[in-house]
Design an enzyme around this catalytic site. Structure first.
Site, PDB file in Angstrom:
ATOM      1  N   LYS A 164     -26.776 -48.431 -76.078  1.00  0.00           N
ATOM      2  CA  LYS A 164     -26.671 -47.972 -77.473  1.00  0.00           C
ATOM      3  C   LYS A 164     -25.817 -46.700 -77.565  1.00  0.00           C
ATOM      4  O   LYS A 164     -25.143 -46.464 -78.562  1.00  0.00           O
ATOM      5  CB  LYS A 164     -28.086 -47.707 -78.005  1.00  0.00           C
ATOM      6  CG  LYS A 164     -28.179 -47.420 -79.491  1.00  0.00           C
ATOM      7  CD  LYS A 164     -29.634 -47.436 -79.930  1.00  0.00           C
ATOM      8  CE  LYS A 164     -29.844 -47.036 -81.364  1.00  0.00           C
ATOM      9  NZ  LYS A 164     -31.272 -47.143 -81.750  1.00  0.00           N
ATOM     10  N   GLU A 205     -33.355 -46.180 -89.311  1.00  0.00           N
ATOM     11  CA  GLU A 205     -34.669 -46.236 -88.674  1.00  0.00           C
ATOM     12  C   GLU A 205     -35.762 -45.509 -89.474  1.00  0.00           C
ATOM     13  O   GLU A 205     -36.840 -46.081 -89.675  1.00  0.00           O
ATOM     14  CB  GLU A 205     -34.553 -45.701 -87.238  1.00  0.00           C
ATOM     15  CG  GLU A 205     -33.752 -46.668 -86.365  1.00  0.00           C
ATOM     16  CD  GLU A 205     -33.190 -46.061 -85.077  1.00  0.00           C
ATOM     17  OE1 GLU A 205     -33.516 -44.896 -84.773  1.00  0.00           O
ATOM     18  OE2 GLU A 205     -32.421 -46.756 -84.385  1.00  0.00           O
ATOM     19  N   ASP A 246     -39.559 -38.223 -85.932  1.00  0.00           N
ATOM     20  CA  ASP A 246     -39.397 -39.245 -84.882  1.00  0.00           C
ATOM     21  C   ASP A 246     -39.100 -38.577 -83.545  1.00  0.00           C
ATOM     22  O   ASP A 246     -37.975 -38.129 -83.304  1.00  0.00           O
ATOM     23  CB  ASP A 246     -38.258 -40.189 -85.302  1.00  0.00           C
ATOM     24  CG  ASP A 246     -37.990 -41.294 -84.270  1.00  0.00           C
ATOM     25  OD1 ASP A 246     -38.585 -41.263 -83.171  1.00  0.00           O
ATOM     26  OD2 ASP A 246     -37.182 -42.186 -84.580  1.00  0.00           O
ATOM     27  N   ASP A 262     -35.531 -53.812 -84.092  1.00  0.00           N
ATOM     28  CA  ASP A 262     -35.300 -52.424 -83.720  1.00  0.00           C
ATOM     29  C   ASP A 262     -34.517 -52.468 -82.412  1.00  0.00           C
ATOM     30  O   ASP A 262     -35.085 -52.771 -81.364  1.00  0.00           O
ATOM     31  CB  ASP A 262     -36.661 -51.719 -83.552  1.00  0.00           C
ATOM     32  CG  ASP A 262     -36.534 -50.296 -83.007  1.00  0.00           C
ATOM     33  OD1 ASP A 262     -35.398 -49.834 -82.790  1.00  0.00           O
ATOM     34  OD2 ASP A 262     -37.583 -49.655 -82.798  1.00  0.00           O
TER      35      ASP A 262
END
Ligand code: AMP
Length: 633
Positions: free
Chosen positions: A91, A188, A210, A25
């Site tokens: 990211k 994800e 999430d 992850d």
């Protein structure tokens, strides 16, 4: 006599027969690596027993010697003394230009563009986001290799469902730099669903909610015959646990020191308030905090602030934030044409879903208790590890097929600057779709193909992805060539487009690797724009189509008049020319709401030339038959 050895289930006799694969992850704030051992997925800790690796890299002056960089906890610890060389949240830069990174000026390090890509200026020179991510990935790779005392065979790496081609490609490039073989990139939410074993659950539709520190994502998955499909995704890229901290800090200020609430505040005070708010919020998630509340206490430069906060205070002052997440859920359900009663299960991901108030709101919304017994920080890495294990052939279950969706429609430019959608948004991937096109002009031997992405009908309003040409089409009459354009999106979400003329077999193709990607905000804005302007786009499309039809008729008629004009009496010719003139005039009108006028003039011209067309046909037949006997035909 020696006893025969029998291995434990899931553990092979010779460890070298087993391929070492992991799930990674690669997160904005922290990253994790997990693997399946003895049939169970678990996150791998570092030597200090920590599973979370901060996604942070600090570069040091090469003149000072040493390795030149620190990764993870050490980098994070040095951030306050060397913010300009300590890279966090990289990211957000992956596969982007500087302009595409939201709030780029607020980053503590310097970002510039180089070859159409955002790069970071450091004391050790310019670093690409891929290089920085590769440091994090390599650290996780070494952790895995140390823990298995063996080389890594490959990894499944997770990416947000909304990542576009460029961002996915950048993630793969980072893995390659880190010496990691990417078995597959998976979304994800899909990984989270796998971690909960939903692939073995009853068939149906599941939601993945999430809520992390800074972002909220909602995804809807459908499970059919052991196959996962992401039906739709959405969320809010600027909503997360930090906003809950803010809301609580503001509420405490308003209660205990109303004069301070409105006044400007020193940065250090703001930071202290924020971190005390986070501590209190997290403490209020525990059973004791729920029952007794907590004391919010912080020393600010203007004095000490102390106030008792109960769980229901927190619930009230953050109610609007929780409701915002639910509005995004409603929107995604609408997109997928589903109601809450059709959702079979809800998976909770991200640290903020530990808040009982969030769990209760989500539970009430869906009318069921959400799945939250796995650690919400680890669940994505665990699912990736299970998938990696299955892909490497180590799993005993059947192969799991994963399907994700593309966030924006993909299409091709047609005459008049219109978009022909070939792969509609929210299509599951991998996918291959084809459509046939033809030429516009007689004798046309080449075709310019323009691949675009977006929800609008006009090319000008969409994003250009790539251009290429198909050459060598044999000359034919307009409309006779058949050109099949095929869009293929692979399991990692990367697009390739091929064009083939079906008669001659000439072919051209292109892999779409755009130099830069779109931000979530841009995707959201393009979608919003598409919905808001659908009506206007329909009118514009009708107008452009009418113009293209009219043009085609005029071009065809001019060449017919040149070839066979002698078939007409002068009066007939005049009548046709008047109709052509009328149509040409209607094309001068720049008002896109007047498609009907062009259509009417086109129809009048088509009707007015019917007799001429029939005469031409007769002449054509006579010429073909001249000198031949009926039996030969
Ligand atoms: P993530 O980005 O998924 O690691 O989530 C980080 C966010 O989760 C931060 O805003 C944390 O404050 C929040 N968080 C972590 N643990 C808890 C907890 N026990 N209660 C409430 N929020 C939490």
């Amino acid at each position: 006599m020696a006893l025969l050895q029998i291995s434990e289930p899931g553990q092979s006799l010779d460890p070298h027969q087993r391929r070492i694969v992991v799930g990674i992850d690669l997160g904005t704030t922290h990253s994790l690596v997990a693997a399946v051992r003895h049939g169970v997925a678990e996150c791998l800790p570092d030597l200090q027993g920590r599973v979370l690796l901060p996604s942070a890299v600090r570069y040091t002056d090469p003149a000072l010697g040493g390795s030149g960089r620190q990764v993870g906890h050490d980098a994070l610890a040095a951030q306050h003394e060397d913010p300009g060389n300590t890279i966090t949240s990289v990211k957000r830069l992956m596969g982007r230009t500087r302009a595409q990174v939201a709030d780029v000026d607020r980053l503590p390090y310097r970002v510039v563009d180089e070859q159409g890509m955002a790069v970071i200026e450091t004391v050790a020179g310019r670093k690409t986001p891929m290089e920085v991510s590769a440091e994090v990935l390599a650290t996780l790779r070494f952790r895995a290799e140390d823990s298995f005392d063996d080389e890594l065979f490959g990894a499944v790496i997770t990416v947000p469902a909304y990542f576009d081609d460029a961002q996915r490609q950048a993630t793969k490039d980072a893995a390659q730099l880190a010496g990691i073989e990417v078995l597959r990139l998976i979304n994800e939410p899909t990984a989270a669903a796998i971690a909960y074993g939903l692939d073995h659950a009853a068939e149906g539709v599941y939601a993945v909610y999430d809520l992390g520190g800074g972002t909220f994502d909602i995804s809807i998955l459908r499970l059919t015959q052991g196959v996962f499909e992401v039906l739709a995704t959405g969320g809010d890229s600027a909503l997360g646990g930090d906003d809950y901290d803010n809301a609580l800090a503001q509420w405490v200020l308003a209660q205990a020191a109303p004069a301070q609430a409105a006044a400007p505040m020193a940065a250090a005070d703001r930071a202290r308030l924020q971190s005390e708010a986070r501590r209190c919020k997290e403490a209020l998630s525990s059973p004791e905090g729920q029952a007794e509340g907590v004391v919010f206490g912080v020393a600010l430069s203007v004095g000490v602030l102390s106030h008792r906060v109960s769980a229901s205070d927190l619930a009230q002052c953050t109610e609007a934030l929780t409701q915002r997440t639910l509005s995004a859920v409603r929107k995604v359900l609408r997109d997928a044409r589903l109601t809450t009663s059709e959702i079979q299960g809800v998976v909770m991901v991200g640290g903020s879903t530990r808040m009982p108030v969030v769990q209760a709101a989500v539970g009430a919304f869906f009318g069921q208790t959400p799945l939250n017994d796995l650690n919400p920080d680890e669940v994505v890495a665990l699912g990736a590890a299970i998938q990696a294990n299955a892909l490497a052939g180590n799993g005993n279950g059947g192969d799991l097929l994963l399907l994700d969706v593309i966030p924006l429609s993909l299409g091709i430019e047609t005459m008049g600057g219109l978009v022909e959608r070939i792969v509609p948004r929210n299509s599951t991937i991998p996918t291959a779709r084809a459509q046939d096109f033809t030429t516009y002009q007689d004798g046309q031997t080449a075709l310019a193909l323009h691949v675009v992405q977006g929800e609008r009908d006009l090319v000008a309003d969409c994003r250009s992805l790539a251009r290429f040409e198909l050459r060598g089409i044999p000359p034919m009459a307009a409309g006779a060539a058949r050109i099949r354009v095929t869009f293929t999106v692979d399991a990692d979400g990367l697009l390739s487009v091929a064009a083939r003329e079906m008669v001659s077999g000439v072919e051209a193709n292109i892999d779409v690797k755009p130099a830069y990607g779109l931000s979530d905000e841009q995707i959201a804005a393009m979608l919003q724009d598409g919905f808001a302007t659908a009506q206007q786009d329909m009118a514009a499309r009708a107008w452009v189509e009418a113009r293209v039809d009219a043009d085609r008729l005029l071009v065809a008629l001019r060449s017919a008049l040149q070839a066979d004009g002698d078939l007409l009496e002068p009066a007939q010719r005049q009548a046709i020319e008047a109709l052509m003139q009328r149509l040409t005039e209607s094309l001068q009108d720049p008002d896109p709401s007047r498609a009907a006028a062009i259509e009417a003039a086109t129809k009048a011209l088509a009707d007015g030339t019917e007799a001429f067309a029939a005469e031409r046909m007769n002449r054509g037949i006579q010429q073909a038959l001249a000198g031949r006997r009926v039996q030969d035909v």
